[in-house]
Design a protein around this motif. Structure first.
Motif, PDB file in Angstrom:
ATOM      1  N   ASN A 127       0.815  -1.218   0.000  1.00 37.07           N
ATOM      2  CA  ASN A 127       0.000   0.000   0.000  1.00 37.07           C
ATOM      3  C   ASN A 127       0.852   1.273   0.000  1.00 37.07           C
ATOM      4  O   ASN A 127       0.359   2.363   0.324  1.00 37.07           O
ATOM      5  N   ASN A 128       2.120   1.118  -0.377  1.00 35.69           N
ATOM      6  CA  ASN A 128       3.059   2.249  -0.465  1.00 35.69           C
ATOM      7  C   ASN A 128       3.190   3.018   0.848  1.00 35.69           C
ATOM      8  O   ASN A 128       3.302   4.246   0.851  1.00 35.69           O
ATOM      9  N   LYS A 129       3.162   2.289   1.939  1.00 28.43           N
ATOM     10  CA  LYS A 129       3.390   2.902   3.249  1.00 28.43           C
ATOM     11  C   LYS A 129       4.883   2.805   3.575  1.00 28.43           C
ATOM     12  O   LYS A 129       5.502   1.758   3.362  1.00 28.43           O
ATOM     13  N   GLN A 130       5.467   3.875   4.101  1.00 25.46           N
ATOM     14  CA  GLN A 130       6.905   3.911   4.341  1.00 25.46           C
ATOM     15  C   GLN A 130       7.290   3.079   5.570  1.00 25.46           C
ATOM     16  O   GLN A 130       6.637   3.141   6.607  1.00 25.46           O
ATOM     17  N   ILE A 131       8.356   2.304   5.424  1.00 27.70           N
ATOM     18  CA  ILE A 131       8.871   1.479   6.514  1.00 27.70           C
ATOM     19  C   ILE A 131      10.347   1.834   6.712  1.00 27.70           C
ATOM     20  O   ILE A 131      11.103   1.922   5.740  1.00 27.70           O
ATOM     21  N   VAL A 132      10.734   2.041   7.967  1.00 25.91           N
ATOM     22  CA  VAL A 132      12.120   2.379   8.296  1.00 25.91           C
ATOM     23  C   VAL A 132      12.592   1.453   9.409  1.00 25.91           C
ATOM     24  O   VAL A 132      11.889   1.263  10.409  1.00 25.91           O
ATOM     25  N   PHE A 133      13.777   0.865   9.225  1.00 29.22           N
ATOM     26  CA  PHE A 133      14.346  -0.021  10.232  1.00 29.22           C
ATOM     27  C   PHE A 133      15.722   0.484  10.651  1.00 29.22           C
ATOM     28  O   PHE A 133      16.410   1.147   9.875  1.00 29.22           O
ATOM     29  N   SER A 134      16.122   0.115  11.875  1.00 26.06           N
ATOM     30  CA  SER A 134      17.510   0.327  12.287  1.00 26.06           C
ATOM     31  C   SER A 134      18.012  -0.937  12.970  1.00 26.06           C
ATOM     32  O   SER A 134      17.223  -1.730  13.510  1.00 26.06           O
ATOM     33  N   SER A 135      19.331  -1.100  12.943  1.00 28.64           N
ATOM     34  CA  SER A 135      19.953  -2.276  13.552  1.00 28.64           C
ATOM     35  C   SER A 135      21.405  -1.946  13.866  1.00 28.64           C
ATOM     36  O   SER A 135      21.958  -0.991  13.313  1.00 28.64           O
ATOM     37  N   ASP A 136      22.012  -2.744  14.733  1.00 25.28           N
ATOM     38  CA  ASP A 136      23.435  -2.520  15.006  1.00 25.28           C
ATOM     39  C   ASP A 136      24.322  -3.262  14.011  1.00 25.28           C
ATOM     40  O   ASP A 136      25.545  -3.194  14.106  1.00 25.28           O
ATOM     41  N   ARG A 137      23.702  -3.954  13.046  1.00 22.81           N
ATOM     42  CA  ARG A 137      24.492  -4.651  12.035  1.00 22.81           C
ATOM     43  C   ARG A 137      23.691  -4.788  10.737  1.00 22.81           C
ATOM     44  O   ARG A 137      22.467  -4.647  10.726  1.00 22.81           O
ATOM     45  N   HIS A 138      24.404  -5.052   9.662  1.00 22.86           N
ATOM     46  CA  HIS A 138      23.791  -5.284   8.348  1.00 22.86           C
ATOM     47  C   HIS A 138      22.832  -6.470   8.454  1.00 22.86           C
ATOM     48  O   HIS A 138      23.123  -7.450   9.160  1.00 22.86           O
ATOM     49  N   PRO A 139      21.686  -6.420   7.775  1.00 23.41           N
ATOM     50  CA  PRO A 139      20.729  -7.532   7.895  1.00 23.41           C
ATOM     51  C   PRO A 139      21.318  -8.885   7.508  1.00 23.41           C
ATOM     52  O   PRO A 139      20.879  -9.922   8.009  1.00 23.41           O
ATOM     53  N   LEU A 175      35.097  -9.333   4.143  1.00 31.55           N
ATOM     54  CA  LEU A 175      35.740  -9.750   5.388  1.00 31.55           C
ATOM     55  C   LEU A 175      35.987  -8.547   6.289  1.00 31.55           C
ATOM     56  O   LEU A 175      35.815  -8.641   7.508  1.00 31.55           O
ATOM     57  N   ARG A 176      36.378  -7.419   5.684  1.00 26.57           N
ATOM     58  CA  ARG A 176      36.582  -6.203   6.476  1.00 26.57           C
ATOM     59  C   ARG A 176      35.303  -5.822   7.205  1.00 26.57           C
ATOM     60  O   ARG A 176      35.310  -5.479   8.383  1.00 26.57           O
ATOM     61  N   ARG A 177      34.189  -5.896   6.496  1.00 19.97           N
ATOM     62  CA  ARG A 177      32.905  -5.546   7.107  1.00 19.97           C
ATOM     63  C   ARG A 177      32.542  -6.538   8.216  1.00 19.97           C
ATOM     64  O   ARG A 177      32.030  -6.138   9.271  1.00 19.97           O
ATOM     65  N   GLU A 178      32.806  -7.821   7.993  1.00 19.26           N
ATOM     66  CA  GLU A 178      32.503  -8.830   9.008  1.00 19.26           C
ATOM     67  C   GLU A 178      33.261  -8.548  10.300  1.00 19.26           C
ATOM     68  O   GLU A 178      32.700  -8.606  11.406  1.00 19.26           O
ATOM     69  N   ILE A 179      34.538  -8.219  10.181  1.00 14.86           N
ATOM     70  CA  ILE A 179      35.349  -7.977  11.375  1.00 14.86           C
ATOM     71  C   ILE A 179      34.903  -6.685  12.053  1.00 14.86           C
ATOM     72  O   ILE A 179      34.885  -6.596  13.291  1.00 14.86           O
ATOM     73  N   GLU A 180      34.491  -5.689  11.288  1.00  9.87           N
ATOM     74  CA  GLU A 180      33.946  -4.459  11.875  1.00  9.87           C
ATOM     75  C   GLU A 180      32.679  -4.766  12.677  1.00  9.87           C
ATOM     76  O   GLU A 180      32.469  -4.249  13.775  1.00  9.87           O
ATOM     77  N   GLU A 181      31.827  -5.631  12.098  1.00 14.35           N
ATOM     78  CA  GLU A 181      30.582  -6.007  12.775  1.00 14.35           C
ATOM     79  C   GLU A 181      30.886  -6.753  14.091  1.00 14.35           C
ATOM     80  O   GLU A 181      30.239  -6.510  15.117  1.00 14.35           O
ATOM     81  N   ILE A 182      31.859  -7.641  14.030  1.00 14.11           N
ATOM     82  CA  ILE A 182      32.205  -8.425  15.233  1.00 14.11           C
ATOM     83  C   ILE A 182      32.783  -7.513  16.304  1.00 14.11           C
ATOM     84  O   ILE A 182      32.449  -7.618  17.487  1.00 14.11           O
ATOM     85  N   ARG A 183      33.637  -6.588  15.892  1.00 20.66           N
ATOM     86  CA  ARG A 183      34.197  -5.638  16.864  1.00 20.66           C
ATOM     87  C   ARG A 183      33.107  -4.810  17.512  1.00 20.66           C
ATOM     88  O   ARG A 183      33.163  -4.508  18.707  1.00 20.66           O
ATOM     89  N   ALA A 184      32.104  -4.425  16.717  1.00 20.42           N
ATOM     90  CA  ALA A 184      30.979  -3.663  17.275  1.00 20.42           C
ATOM     91  C   ALA A 184      30.230  -4.502  18.300  1.00 20.42           C
ATOM     92  O   ALA A 184      29.795  -3.994  19.347  1.00 20.42           O
ATOM     93  N   MET A 185      30.073  -5.798  18.019  1.00 17.87           N
ATOM     94  CA  MET A 185      29.403  -6.683  18.971  1.00 17.87           C
ATOM     95  C   MET A 185      30.192  -6.794  20.279  1.00 17.87           C
ATOM     96  O   MET A 185      29.622  -6.817  21.375  1.00 17.87           O
ATOM     97  N   LEU A 186      31.514  -6.825  20.164  1.00 12.53           N
ATOM     98  CA  LEU A 186      32.372  -6.969  21.347  1.00 12.53           C
ATOM     99  C   LEU A 186      32.301  -5.741  22.228  1.00 12.53           C
ATOM    100  O   LEU A 186      32.494  -5.806  23.436  1.00 12.53           O
ATOM    101  N   LYS A 187      32.027  -4.562  21.618  1.00 16.65           N
ATOM    102  CA  LYS A 187      31.926  -3.330  22.400  1.00 16.65           C
ATOM    103  C   LYS A 187      30.653  -3.298  23.226  1.00 16.65           C
ATOM    104  O   LYS A 187      30.546  -2.552  24.165  1.00 16.65           O
TER     105      LYS A 187
END
Length: 451
Positions: free
Chosen positions: A246-258, A439-451
């Motif tokens: 129905n063309n309704k806007q949806i916005v999501f946020s997350s601490d990591r890429h889906p 791989l760079r992005r994966e390690i960035e995501e893991i570091r964010a999880m560790l924080k």
């Protein structure tokens, strides 16, 4: 008088978060007659009307109150409840303080709207744009220009405390101002989960589905918490489809890429990727300075350029960390009655920021294994399966690079491997990082999880 103004401001700001955490009835009943008497040695003394209020707040709402106060003054250590009615002079000051110059918003305008959960403080006017978030900001601008058409859904991800909530709520507040009849709703995935679970228990699930399907704009924060919750994912999938069609806007946020949210169904992950996925990074030095100056200005506080640069140099983490230090600087300046110097600022930073928690080998292994969706026990086994080798090599690399563990110790802790194997693994990850953006992005995501 200064202390009265400071404590009032602290409590008013804390009440904004408390109001979002409790029901409207609870907020009106238990918080209406409260005020801060004083803040002393890290303890906030809250005045309450009676013993009944004191017992109820201490038993039912203590954690919520403490968390909200720490969001305003991070070094608060405790809360005490004191039976004390606010005197007439202070009440009059509170009333007079709400008759503010035209350049300031009345206090009521700072409270979360219970109908849409939007916090009016989160606007594009107070959002600082820099290299770390300019793409996400541009995507948000495209959404408000053509809601439901351009970038639907919009998915914004990034480390905790980097301004995602501010940005996605700014979208809601802007669209609300453009058209007051537009039905907008902001929620977190946890609150959404509470709605669904409660409805299933009360046999009112259809009512909840209809509630979410009526919105013109649905904004959902922290969707990573949907991981592994199949029923919630199923309900969100169907709600998403109805809104999208129905063309309704949806916005999501997350601490990591889906793609890196574990235990997320393929069909929901596919829906997240239908529109625009964009990240928000940690702000650079100049952006941190701009954020500090902007937030100081909104608090009617003049922050010296030199001190702004000192804070930005000392606090390299999240925007929340910057805001916590700035709040403390403002409070101490007002209490002292004189400007702070560089040594004062450094002492505040030292006292305000909590030291980074050490991560044990067990924690590291468990989190990396969860990230790659494998059992943590296989990391220690003598296996060369591809799905195990890569996570194990990443763990070795992080232990060496981020925690300075020796090669022999890494080998010993990960199943008794020879140190030459560890060296080879670390060097391989270093080489792959130069050539493999994924791989760079994966390690960035893991570091964010560790924080």
């Amino acid at each position: 008088m200064t202390e009265l103004l400071d404590t009032r401001k602290v409590w008013d700001n804390a009440l904004v978060d408390i109001e979002l955490s409790v029901s409207r009835a609870n907020f009106s009943t238990w918080f209406k007659g409260t005020h801060i008497i004083k803040i002393e040695d890290g303890t906030v003394y809250i005045g309450v009307p009676s013993q009944f209020y004191k017992d109820w707040l201490a038993d039912k709402h203590h954690k919520t109150i403490l968390r909200a106060l720490r969001g305003v003054v991070p070094d608060v250590r405790g809360v005490e409840y004191v039976i004390a009615r606010e005197d007439k002079t202070k009440k009059r000051e509170r009333k007079e303080s709400r008759v503010q110059p035209a350049s300031e918003l009345p206090l009521a305008d700072h409270y979360v709207n219970r109908n849409d959960n939007l916090n009016p403080r989160y606007t594009f006017d107070s959002f600082v744009v820099g290299p770390f978030n300019e793409l996400a900001h541009a995507a948000a601008q495209a959404v408000i220009a053509e809601p439901g058409i351009t970038y639907n859904p919009l998915f914004i991800y990034g480390n905790v405390g980097c301004g995602k909530t501010h940005l996605i709520q700014s979208i809601g507040n802007h669209l609300k101002r453009l058209n007051s009849s537009r039905k907008i709703y902001y929620t977190t995935s946890e609150r959404f989960g509470g709605d669904i679970v409660g409805a299933l228990q009360n046999n009112t699930i259809q009512n909840v589905k209809e509630k979410y399907r009526q919105y013109d704009v649905l904004i959902m924060d922290d969707v990573q918490f949907l991981s592994g919750k199949d029923k919630l994912q199923e309900e969100l999938f169907h709600i998403f489809n109805t809104l999208y069609e129905n063309n309704k806007q949806i916005v999501f946020s997350s601490d990591r890429h889906p793609s890196y949210i574990t235990n997320l169904t393929d069909r929901l992950q596919s829906r997240f990727g239908q529109g625009m996925i964009v990240d928000v990074n940690v702000p650079d030095h100049e952006s941190r300075v701009a954020i500090l100056k902007t937030k100081a200005s909104h608090n009617n506080f003049i922050l010296d350029d030199e001190l702004a640069h000192v804070i930005a140099s000392e606090v390299e983490g999240s925007i929340r960390d910057l805001e916590g230090v700035l709040n403390r600087v403002i409070c101490q300046t007002q209490l002292k009655g004189t400007p702070l110097d560089v040594s004062d600022i450094r002492q505040i930073v030292k006292n305000n920021l909590r030291p980074q928690r050490n991560v044990s080998v067990k924690d590291l292994v468990e989190r990396v294994a969860r990230y790659y969706n494998i059992e943590d026990t296989v990391i220690y086994e003598k296996t060369r399966k591809k799905e195990v080798v890569k996570p194990r090599q990443v763990i070795m690399y992080l232990m060496r690079e981020d925690f300075s563990v020796s090669y022999p110790s890494i080998g010993q802790k990960l199943g008794g491997r020879d140190h030459t194997t560890v060296i080879h693994s670390c060097e391989k990850v270093k080489t792959d990082l130069k050539e493999n953006p994924s791989l760079r992005r994966e390690i960035e995501e893991i570091r964010a999880m560790l924080k």
